[in-house]
Design a protein around this motif. Sequence first.
Motif, PDB file in Angstrom:
ATOM      1  N   GLY A  30       0.779  -1.237   0.000  1.00  0.00           N
ATOM      2  CA  GLY A  30       0.000   0.000   0.000  1.00  0.00           C
ATOM      3  C   GLY A  30       0.804   1.277   0.000  1.00  0.00           C
ATOM      4  N   ALA A  31       2.120   1.195  -0.099  1.00  0.00           N
ATOM      5  CA  ALA A  31       2.932   2.408  -0.168  1.00  0.00           C
ATOM      6  C   ALA A  31       2.571   3.187  -1.427  1.00  0.00           C
ATOM      7  CB  ALA A  31       4.414   2.054  -0.164  1.00  0.00           C
ATOM      8  N   ARG A  32       2.456   4.519  -1.289  1.00  0.00           N
ATOM      9  CA  ARG A  32       2.011   5.330  -2.425  1.00  0.00           C
ATOM     10  C   ARG A  32       3.040   6.337  -2.919  1.00  0.00           C
ATOM     11  NH1 ARG A  32      -2.637   6.422   1.121  1.00  0.00           N
ATOM     12  NH2 ARG A  32      -1.671   8.453   1.218  1.00  0.00           N
ATOM     13  N   LEU A  33       3.980   6.729  -2.102  1.00  0.00           N
ATOM     14  CA  LEU A  33       4.909   7.787  -2.495  1.00  0.00           C
ATOM     15  C   LEU A  33       6.110   7.233  -3.259  1.00  0.00           C
ATOM     16  CD1 LEU A  33       5.021   9.886   0.808  1.00  0.00           C
ATOM     17  CD2 LEU A  33       3.658  10.313  -1.241  1.00  0.00           C
ATOM     18  N   THR A  34       6.518   7.976  -4.291  1.00  0.00           N
ATOM     19  CA  THR A  34       7.741   7.618  -5.005  1.00  0.00           C
ATOM     20  C   THR A  34       8.931   8.006  -4.136  1.00  0.00           C
ATOM     21  OG1 THR A  34       7.977   9.775  -6.064  1.00  0.00           O
ATOM     22  CG2 THR A  34       6.606   8.123  -7.217  1.00  0.00           C
ATOM     23  N   PRO A  35      10.090   7.445  -4.412  1.00  0.00           N
ATOM     24  CA  PRO A  35      11.270   7.876  -3.657  1.00  0.00           C
ATOM     25  C   PRO A  35      11.494   9.388  -3.750  1.00  0.00           C
ATOM     26  CG  PRO A  35      11.737   5.816  -4.748  1.00  0.00           C
ATOM     27  CD  PRO A  35      10.381   6.276  -5.249  1.00  0.00           C
ATOM     28  N   GLU A  36      11.235   9.975  -4.911  1.00  0.00           N
ATOM     29  CA  GLU A  36      11.396  11.430  -5.059  1.00  0.00           C
ATOM     30  C   GLU A  36      10.433  12.183  -4.138  1.00  0.00           C
ATOM     31  OE1 GLU A  36      13.000   9.299  -8.419  1.00  0.00           O
ATOM     32  OE2 GLU A  36      10.983   9.274  -7.604  1.00  0.00           O
ATOM     33  N   GLN A  37       9.193  11.732  -4.048  1.00  0.00           N
ATOM     34  CA  GLN A  37       8.221  12.366  -3.162  1.00  0.00           C
ATOM     35  C   GLN A  37       8.630  12.209  -1.696  1.00  0.00           C
ATOM     36  OE1 GLN A  37       4.919  10.131  -4.811  1.00  0.00           O
ATOM     37  NE2 GLN A  37       3.946  12.026  -5.540  1.00  0.00           N
ATOM     38  N   GLY A  38       9.362  11.167  -1.412  1.00  0.00           N
ATOM     39  CA  GLY A  38       9.823  10.917  -0.054  1.00  0.00           C
ATOM     40  C   GLY A  38      10.924  11.856   0.406  1.00  0.00           C
ATOM     41  N   THR A  39      11.403  12.714  -0.488  1.00  0.00           N
ATOM     42  CA  THR A  39      12.457  13.663  -0.108  1.00  0.00           C
ATOM     43  C   THR A  39      11.910  15.035   0.280  1.00  0.00           C
ATOM     44  OG1 THR A  39      12.825  14.503  -2.354  1.00  0.00           O
ATOM     45  CG2 THR A  39      14.089  12.540  -1.676  1.00  0.00           C
ATOM     46  N   VAL A  40      10.612  15.261   0.169  1.00  0.00           N
ATOM     47  CA  VAL A  40      10.033  16.586   0.418  1.00  0.00           C
ATOM     48  C   VAL A  40      10.394  17.096   1.816  1.00  0.00           C
ATOM     49  CG1 VAL A  40       7.847  17.844   0.683  1.00  0.00           C
ATOM     50  CG2 VAL A  40       8.180  16.313  -1.262  1.00  0.00           C
ATOM     51  N   SER A  41      10.126  16.311   2.842  1.00  0.00           N
ATOM     52  CA  SER A  41      10.427  16.771   4.203  1.00  0.00           C
ATOM     53  C   SER A  41      11.930  16.834   4.450  1.00  0.00           C
ATOM     54  CB  SER A  41       9.722  15.900   5.249  1.00  0.00           C
ATOM     55  OG  SER A  41      10.071  14.551   5.112  1.00  0.00           O
ATOM     56  N   MET A  42      12.684  15.931   3.860  1.00  0.00           N
ATOM     57  CA  MET A  42      14.142  15.947   4.018  1.00  0.00           C
ATOM     58  C   MET A  42      14.729  17.235   3.441  1.00  0.00           C
ATOM     59  SD  MET A  42      16.948  14.482   5.068  1.00  0.00           S
ATOM     60  CE  MET A  42      16.571  12.772   5.353  1.00  0.00           C
ATOM     61  N   MET A  43      14.274  17.618   2.267  1.00  0.00           N
ATOM     62  CA  MET A  43      14.789  18.835   1.636  1.00  0.00           C
ATOM     63  C   MET A  43      14.477  20.073   2.486  1.00  0.00           C
ATOM     64  SD  MET A  43      16.463  17.772  -0.925  1.00  0.00           S
ATOM     65  CE  MET A  43      16.735  19.184  -1.964  1.00  0.00           C
ATOM     66  N   ARG A  44      13.277  20.134   3.019  1.00  0.00           N
ATOM     67  CA  ARG A  44      12.939  21.287   3.861  1.00  0.00           C
ATOM     68  C   ARG A  44      13.794  21.294   5.123  1.00  0.00           C
ATOM     69  NH1 ARG A  44       7.433  23.301   6.935  1.00  0.00           N
ATOM     70  NH2 ARG A  44       8.401  25.217   7.692  1.00  0.00           N
ATOM     71  N   CYS A  45      13.932  20.142   5.758  1.00  0.00           N
ATOM     72  CA  CYS A  45      14.702  20.098   7.004  1.00  0.00           C
ATOM     73  C   CYS A  45      16.191  20.371   6.773  1.00  0.00           C
ATOM     74  CB  CYS A  45      14.498  18.763   7.707  1.00  0.00           C
ATOM     75  SG  CYS A  45      12.862  18.605   8.460  1.00  0.00           S
ATOM     76  N   LEU A  46      16.695  20.000   5.630  1.00  0.00           N
ATOM     77  CA  LEU A  46      18.100  20.260   5.325  1.00  0.00           C
ATOM     78  C   LEU A  46      18.362  21.695   4.894  1.00  0.00           C
ATOM     79  CD1 LEU A  46      19.170  17.033   3.407  1.00  0.00           C
ATOM     80  CD2 LEU A  46      20.076  17.835   5.598  1.00  0.00           C
ATOM     81  N   PHE A  47      17.445  22.257   4.082  1.00  0.00           N
ATOM     82  CA  PHE A  47      17.744  23.528   3.426  1.00  0.00           C
ATOM     83  C   PHE A  47      16.716  24.631   3.650  1.00  0.00           C
ATOM     84  CE2 PHE A  47      19.471  20.055   0.718  1.00  0.00           C
ATOM     85  CZ  PHE A  47      20.810  20.289   0.969  1.00  0.00           C
ATOM     86  N   GLY A  48      15.564  24.298   4.196  1.00  0.00           N
ATOM     87  CA  GLY A  48      14.499  25.280   4.332  1.00  0.00           C
ATOM     88  C   GLY A  48      14.398  25.863   5.721  1.00  0.00           C
ATOM     89  N   GLU A  49      13.365  26.673   5.876  1.00  0.00           N
ATOM     90  CA  GLU A  49      13.101  27.291   7.172  1.00  0.00           C
ATOM     91  C   GLU A  49      12.340  26.303   8.046  1.00  0.00           C
ATOM     92  OE1 GLU A  49      10.972  31.336   8.467  1.00  0.00           O
ATOM     93  OE2 GLU A  49      12.233  31.471   6.671  1.00  0.00           O
TER      94      GLU A  49
END
Length: 174
Positions: A115-134
Amino acid sequence: LNVNLLGPKRVSEAILPLIDPAAGRIVNVSSGAASMWLRSQSAETKELFTSRSATWEQLAAAVEELAPAASMGGYGLSKAALTAYTLQQAAAHPNLTITSLSPGYIKTAMTAGSGARLTPEQGTVSMMRCLFGEVTSGYYYGSDALRSPMTVTRDPGTPEYGGEENPDAATYNR
């Protein structure tokens, strides 16, 4: 527990001297399983796992006590403990930005047919924000990169967690 909690703790402690003290970040990869596990625990356990003032000794003792009965082989417990450790790290290192996150339930060979729905690319959304965002140090971010509570689950597309002490699951679940 050795991989999901003690491994990140060992790595964090080893690299702390190498992190830029003015702009450094530590991002711990937790899981939605953390809040899935914590939501069914006692008020005392919820308090410990969401407290910035809890010590490593208190957390380690609780993990040792809770591990034998933990569901999913201790996965949710280990990720909840990692997120609790994130709070401790943020309190101990106020000049760093230290967060934890859930990448979401990612479609991989390991999760095929479950039942997993997210692609590996979609799985980076929170990682990218936590690494580089506010972001705010000590916070836990969901797979959609919005702050999420630890004591109830939060579905993507629902409001960002506002920090209330006893979040209403109906607010954060569809």
